[in-house]
Design a protein around this motif. Structure first.
Motif, PDB file in Angstrom:
ATOM      1  N   LEU A  86       0.830  -1.208   0.000  1.00  0.00           N
ATOM      2  CA  LEU A  86       0.000   0.000   0.000  1.00  0.00           C
ATOM      3  C   LEU A  86       0.864   1.258   0.000  1.00  0.00           C
ATOM      4  O   LEU A  86       0.575   2.215  -0.740  1.00  0.00           O
ATOM      5  CB  LEU A  86      -0.931  -0.005   1.218  1.00  0.00           C
ATOM      6  N   GLU A  87       1.907   1.267   0.809  1.00  0.00           N
ATOM      7  CA  GLU A  87       2.773   2.443   0.877  1.00  0.00           C
ATOM      8  C   GLU A  87       3.515   2.659  -0.434  1.00  0.00           C
ATOM      9  O   GLU A  87       3.703   3.798  -0.875  1.00  0.00           O
ATOM     10  CB  GLU A  87       3.755   2.301   2.038  1.00  0.00           C
ATOM     11  N   LEU A  88       3.942   1.560  -1.072  1.00  0.00           N
ATOM     12  CA  LEU A  88       4.630   1.678  -2.350  1.00  0.00           C
ATOM     13  C   LEU A  88       3.694   2.231  -3.426  1.00  0.00           C
ATOM     14  O   LEU A  88       4.036   3.188  -4.141  1.00  0.00           O
ATOM     15  CB  LEU A  88       5.173   0.310  -2.780  1.00  0.00           C
ATOM     16  N   LEU A  89       2.499   1.645  -3.551  1.00  0.00           N
ATOM     17  CA  LEU A  89       1.572   2.055  -4.600  1.00  0.00           C
ATOM     18  C   LEU A  89       1.064   3.484  -4.392  1.00  0.00           C
ATOM     19  O   LEU A  89       0.677   4.154  -5.363  1.00  0.00           O
ATOM     20  CB  LEU A  89       0.386   1.090  -4.666  1.00  0.00           C
ATOM     21  N   SER A  90       1.050   3.954  -3.158  1.00  0.00           N
ATOM     22  CA  SER A  90       0.560   5.308  -2.892  1.00  0.00           C
ATOM     23  C   SER A  90       1.422   6.372  -3.551  1.00  0.00           C
ATOM     24  O   SER A  90       0.967   7.492  -3.791  1.00  0.00           O
ATOM     25  CB  SER A  90       0.487   5.561  -1.381  1.00  0.00           C
ATOM     26  N   GLY A  91       2.669   6.033  -3.859  1.00  0.00           N
ATOM     27  CA  GLY A  91       3.562   7.013  -4.467  1.00  0.00           C
ATOM     28  C   GLY A  91       3.822   6.778  -5.937  1.00  0.00           C
ATOM     29  O   GLY A  91       4.711   7.400  -6.522  1.00  0.00           O
ATOM     30  N   ILE A  92       3.032   5.899  -6.573  1.00  0.00           N
ATOM     31  CA  ILE A  92       3.262   5.536  -7.969  1.00  0.00           C
ATOM     32  C   ILE A  92       2.040   5.885  -8.813  1.00  0.00           C
ATOM     33  O   ILE A  92       0.921   5.454  -8.503  1.00  0.00           O
ATOM     34  CB  ILE A  92       3.564   4.023  -8.119  1.00  0.00           C
ATOM     35  N   ASP A  93       2.234   6.658  -9.879  1.00  0.00           N
ATOM     36  CA  ASP A  93       1.159   6.923 -10.833  1.00  0.00           C
ATOM     37  C   ASP A  93       1.133   5.825 -11.884  1.00  0.00           C
ATOM     38  O   ASP A  93       2.172   5.431 -12.406  1.00  0.00           O
ATOM     39  CB  ASP A  93       1.379   8.272 -11.526  1.00  0.00           C
ATOM     40  N   GLY A  94      -0.040   5.327 -12.206  1.00  0.00           N
ATOM     41  CA  GLY A  94      -0.168   4.336 -13.262  1.00  0.00           C
ATOM     42  C   GLY A  94      -0.033   2.906 -12.812  1.00  0.00           C
ATOM     43  O   GLY A  94      -0.230   1.982 -13.605  1.00  0.00           O
ATOM     44  N   GLY A  95       0.310   2.674 -11.539  1.00  0.00           N
ATOM     45  CA  GLY A  95       0.375   1.321 -11.013  1.00  0.00           C
ATOM     46  C   GLY A  95       1.666   0.594 -11.348  1.00  0.00           C
ATOM     47  O   GLY A  95       2.536   1.090 -12.073  1.00  0.00           O
TER      48      GLY A  95
ATOM     49  N   ASP B 246      -3.918 -10.482  -4.231  1.00  0.00           N
ATOM     50  CA  ASP B 246      -5.270 -11.005  -4.443  1.00  0.00           C
ATOM     51  C   ASP B 246      -6.210 -10.556  -3.328  1.00  0.00           C
ATOM     52  O   ASP B 246      -7.348 -10.141  -3.586  1.00  0.00           O
ATOM     53  CB  ASP B 246      -5.231 -12.530  -4.522  1.00  0.00           C
ATOM     54  N   ARG B 247      -5.755 -10.628  -2.075  1.00  0.00           N
ATOM     55  CA  ARG B 247      -6.604 -10.222  -0.945  1.00  0.00           C
ATOM     56  C   ARG B 247      -6.863  -8.720  -0.970  1.00  0.00           C
ATOM     57  O   ARG B 247      -7.978  -8.261  -0.688  1.00  0.00           O
ATOM     58  CB  ARG B 247      -5.944 -10.615   0.390  1.00  0.00           C
ATOM     59  N   LEU B 248      -5.831  -7.929  -1.302  1.00  0.00           N
ATOM     60  CA  LEU B 248      -6.009  -6.476  -1.342  1.00  0.00           C
ATOM     61  C   LEU B 248      -6.996  -6.082  -2.437  1.00  0.00           C
ATOM     62  O   LEU B 248      -7.773  -5.135  -2.267  1.00  0.00           O
ATOM     63  CB  LEU B 248      -4.661  -5.783  -1.554  1.00  0.00           C
ATOM     64  N   VAL B 249      -6.966  -6.803  -3.566  1.00  0.00           N
ATOM     65  CA  VAL B 249      -7.930  -6.541  -4.634  1.00  0.00           C
ATOM     66  C   VAL B 249      -9.335  -6.923  -4.177  1.00  0.00           C
ATOM     67  O   VAL B 249     -10.298  -6.168  -4.361  1.00  0.00           O
ATOM     68  CB  VAL B 249      -7.534  -7.308  -5.919  1.00  0.00           C
ATOM     69  N   ARG B 250      -9.474  -8.093  -3.571  1.00  0.00           N
ATOM     70  CA  ARG B 250     -10.793  -8.558  -3.139  1.00  0.00           C
ATOM     71  C   ARG B 250     -11.389  -7.666  -2.047  1.00  0.00           C
ATOM     72  O   ARG B 250     -12.616  -7.521  -1.959  1.00  0.00           O
ATOM     73  CB  ARG B 250     -10.704 -10.006  -2.645  1.00  0.00           C
ATOM     74  N   ARG B 251     -10.528  -7.081  -1.220  1.00  0.00           N
ATOM     75  CA  ARG B 251     -11.016  -6.188  -0.152  1.00  0.00           C
ATOM     76  C   ARG B 251     -11.208  -4.750  -0.628  1.00  0.00           C
ATOM     77  O   ARG B 251     -11.679  -3.907   0.122  1.00  0.00           O
ATOM     78  CB  ARG B 251     -10.049  -6.220   1.036  1.00  0.00           C
ATOM     79  N   GLY B 252     -10.842  -4.471  -1.894  1.00  0.00           N
ATOM     80  CA  GLY B 252     -11.121  -3.164  -2.472  1.00  0.00           C
ATOM     81  C   GLY B 252     -10.067  -2.108  -2.236  1.00  0.00           C
ATOM     82  O   GLY B 252     -10.285  -0.940  -2.579  1.00  0.00           O
TER      83      GLY B 252
ATOM     84  N   LEU C 121      -5.356  -3.242 -13.110  1.00  0.00           N
ATOM     85  CA  LEU C 121      -5.542  -2.519 -14.349  1.00  0.00           C
ATOM     86  C   LEU C 121      -5.158  -3.388 -15.538  1.00  0.00           C
ATOM     87  O   LEU C 121      -4.647  -4.497 -15.382  1.00  0.00           O
ATOM     88  CB  LEU C 121      -4.675  -1.244 -14.340  1.00  0.00           C
ATOM     89  N   GLU C 122      -5.393  -2.852 -16.743  1.00  0.00           N
ATOM     90  CA  GLU C 122      -4.964  -3.549 -17.945  1.00  0.00           C
ATOM     91  C   GLU C 122      -3.450  -3.707 -17.929  1.00  0.00           C
ATOM     92  O   GLU C 122      -2.725  -2.837 -17.444  1.00  0.00           O
ATOM     93  CB  GLU C 122      -5.395  -2.765 -19.188  1.00  0.00           C
ATOM     94  N   GLY C 123      -2.985  -4.808 -18.477  1.00  0.00           N
ATOM     95  CA  GLY C 123      -1.550  -5.048 -18.478  1.00  0.00           C
ATOM     96  C   GLY C 123      -1.044  -5.609 -17.172  1.00  0.00           C
ATOM     97  O   GLY C 123       0.154  -5.534 -16.879  1.00  0.00           O
ATOM     98  N   ASP C 124      -1.963  -6.162 -16.351  1.00  0.00           N
ATOM     99  CA  ASP C 124      -1.591  -6.778 -15.074  1.00  0.00           C
ATOM    100  C   ASP C 124      -0.860  -5.813 -14.153  1.00  0.00           C
ATOM    101  O   ASP C 124       0.087  -6.174 -13.454  1.00  0.00           O
ATOM    102  CB  ASP C 124      -0.731  -8.030 -15.306  1.00  0.00           C
ATOM    103  N   ARG C 125      -1.324  -4.564 -14.156  1.00  0.00           N
ATOM    104  CA  ARG C 125      -0.746  -3.571 -13.256  1.00  0.00           C
ATOM    105  C   ARG C 125      -1.709  -3.367 -12.086  1.00  0.00           C
ATOM    106  O   ARG C 125      -2.933  -3.414 -12.245  1.00  0.00           O
ATOM    107  CB  ARG C 125      -0.489  -2.250 -13.977  1.00  0.00           C
ATOM    108  N   TYR C 126      -1.142  -3.105 -10.932  1.00  0.00           N
ATOM    109  CA  TYR C 126      -1.925  -2.903  -9.714  1.00  0.00           C
ATOM    110  C   TYR C 126      -1.811  -1.443  -9.265  1.00  0.00           C
ATOM    111  O   TYR C 126      -0.725  -0.863  -9.285  1.00  0.00           O
ATOM    112  CB  TYR C 126      -1.432  -3.828  -8.602  1.00  0.00           C
ATOM    113  N   SER C 127      -2.935  -0.894  -8.856  1.00  0.00           N
ATOM    114  CA  SER C 127      -2.966   0.501  -8.419  1.00  0.00           C
ATOM    115  C   SER C 127      -3.895   0.635  -7.222  1.00  0.00           C
ATOM    116  O   SER C 127      -4.841  -0.154  -7.064  1.00  0.00           O
ATOM    117  CB  SER C 127      -3.455   1.392  -9.565  1.00  0.00           C
ATOM    118  N   LEU C 128      -3.641   1.628  -6.378  1.00  0.00           N
ATOM    119  CA  LEU C 128      -4.519   1.878  -5.238  1.00  0.00           C
ATOM    120  C   LEU C 128      -5.889   2.340  -5.688  1.00  0.00           C
ATOM    121  O   LEU C 128      -6.021   3.083  -6.655  1.00  0.00           O
ATOM    122  CB  LEU C 128      -3.925   2.958  -4.328  1.00  0.00           C
ATOM    123  N   THR C 129      -6.922   1.911  -4.998  1.00  0.00           N
ATOM    124  CA  THR C 129      -8.250   2.495  -5.144  1.00  0.00           C
ATOM    125  C   THR C 129      -8.341   3.679  -4.167  1.00  0.00           C
ATOM    126  O   THR C 129      -7.366   4.031  -3.497  1.00  0.00           O
ATOM    127  CB  THR C 129      -9.345   1.478  -4.803  1.00  0.00           C
TER     128      THR C 129
END
Length: 267
Positions: free
Chosen positions: A22-31, A53-59, A64-72
């Motif tokens: 979570l801390e890493l993704l908070s500082g990244i644009d585009g995932g 997987d758990r972070l995605v399921r918990r929202g 994203l497209e291209g198997d990139r992960y980003s914060l909601t």
């Protein structure tokens, strides 16, 4: 035992791993991809599969497209219900009461929370007639003045995340055509005014409560109705001016140093 040893004694590796993501993704644009996350954190990609997987399921994270992960915006939504927002509602009460008396209309304060606009404070109209919404009500971002304002005064990236969460929350609701252009127009003039999509004869008049960074932390809304038994009651344009001025005062209380020129101009 040293402080470092004591800290290691109570470690929770799985929790640490989730917080690291979570801390890493908070500082990244585009995932980031799973491999990129692993590289940044100096671990094997396989270590993060189940956690992501758990972070995605918990929202908390979206894929994203291209198997990139980003914060909601789930963490943002949770923060909106924390003490600072309760303090904002407390500060807003006397100003909302004054607005109700001068405009002869009800009004409410809403914040964004997990795909919806949530009413955190409301003030009844001072006389017999008025439209009010219960505190705690969840209303749409797409067809309400409050939702439009909360979206209009965010960045394009934040809007996209908020809209995605709203569509996920209410699968029968979708972003209207030309919606982005409408939000840009709202931002330019500093407020929204629109016929209610829920109640005939009602106009939703909404303005943003801005934080120090110029982004909307809340929306102040008046569901305006024409009061035929009070011929001297303010018209909708006068009520709009009163509401914009009240929202500006709340923005100043929230620490906004710069109020958008369009808000000042229209006030």
């Amino acid at each position: 035992m040293s402080e470092e040893d004591d800290s290691d004694r109570y470690r929770a590796p799985a929790l640490d791993k989730g917080l690291d993501i979570l801390e890493l993704l908070s500082g990244i644009d585009g995932g980031l991809t799973q491999a990129e996350i692993a590289k940044f954190l100096g671990r094997s990609p396989n270590e993060f599969y189940r956690m992501l997987d758990r972070l995605v399921r918990r929202g908390y994270v979206t894929r994203l497209e291209g198997d990139r992960y980003s914060l909601t915006l789930k963490l943002f939504g949770l923060a909106q219900l924390h003490a600072p927002v309760r303090r904002l509602a407390s500060y807003a009460t006397p100003l909302m009461r004054e607005l109700a008396v001068t405009s002869k209309q009800a009004n409410q304060l809403t914040v964004f929370d997990r795909g919806a606009a949530v009413v955190i404070a409301q003030q009844e109209a001072p006389d017999y007639w008025g439209i009010s919404i219960r505190v705690g009500s969840h209303i749409s971002l797409f067809n309400t003045g409050s939702g439009h304002v909360l979206l209009a005064f965010r960045s394009d990236e934040e809007r996209a995340l908020m809209i995605a969460e709203s569509e996920k929350r209410a699968e029968d609701m979708a972003e209207p055509p030309d919606f982005s252009e409408r939000l840009n127009q709202i931002r330019a003039r500093g407020y929204e005014i629109m016929p209610s999509a829920q109640t005939a004869g009602v106009f939703n008049v909404s303005a943003p409560v801005l934080g120090p960074d110029g982004r909307a932390i809340a929306a102040l809304t008046c569901p305006y109705i024409q009061l035929l038994n009070f011929p001297d009651a303010p018209g909708v344009d006068d009520a709009r001016k009163m509401l914009v001025a009240t929202a500006q005062k709340l923005s100043e209380l929230a620490g906004a140093d710069v109020i958008h020129s369009s808000v000042q101009r229209q006030a």
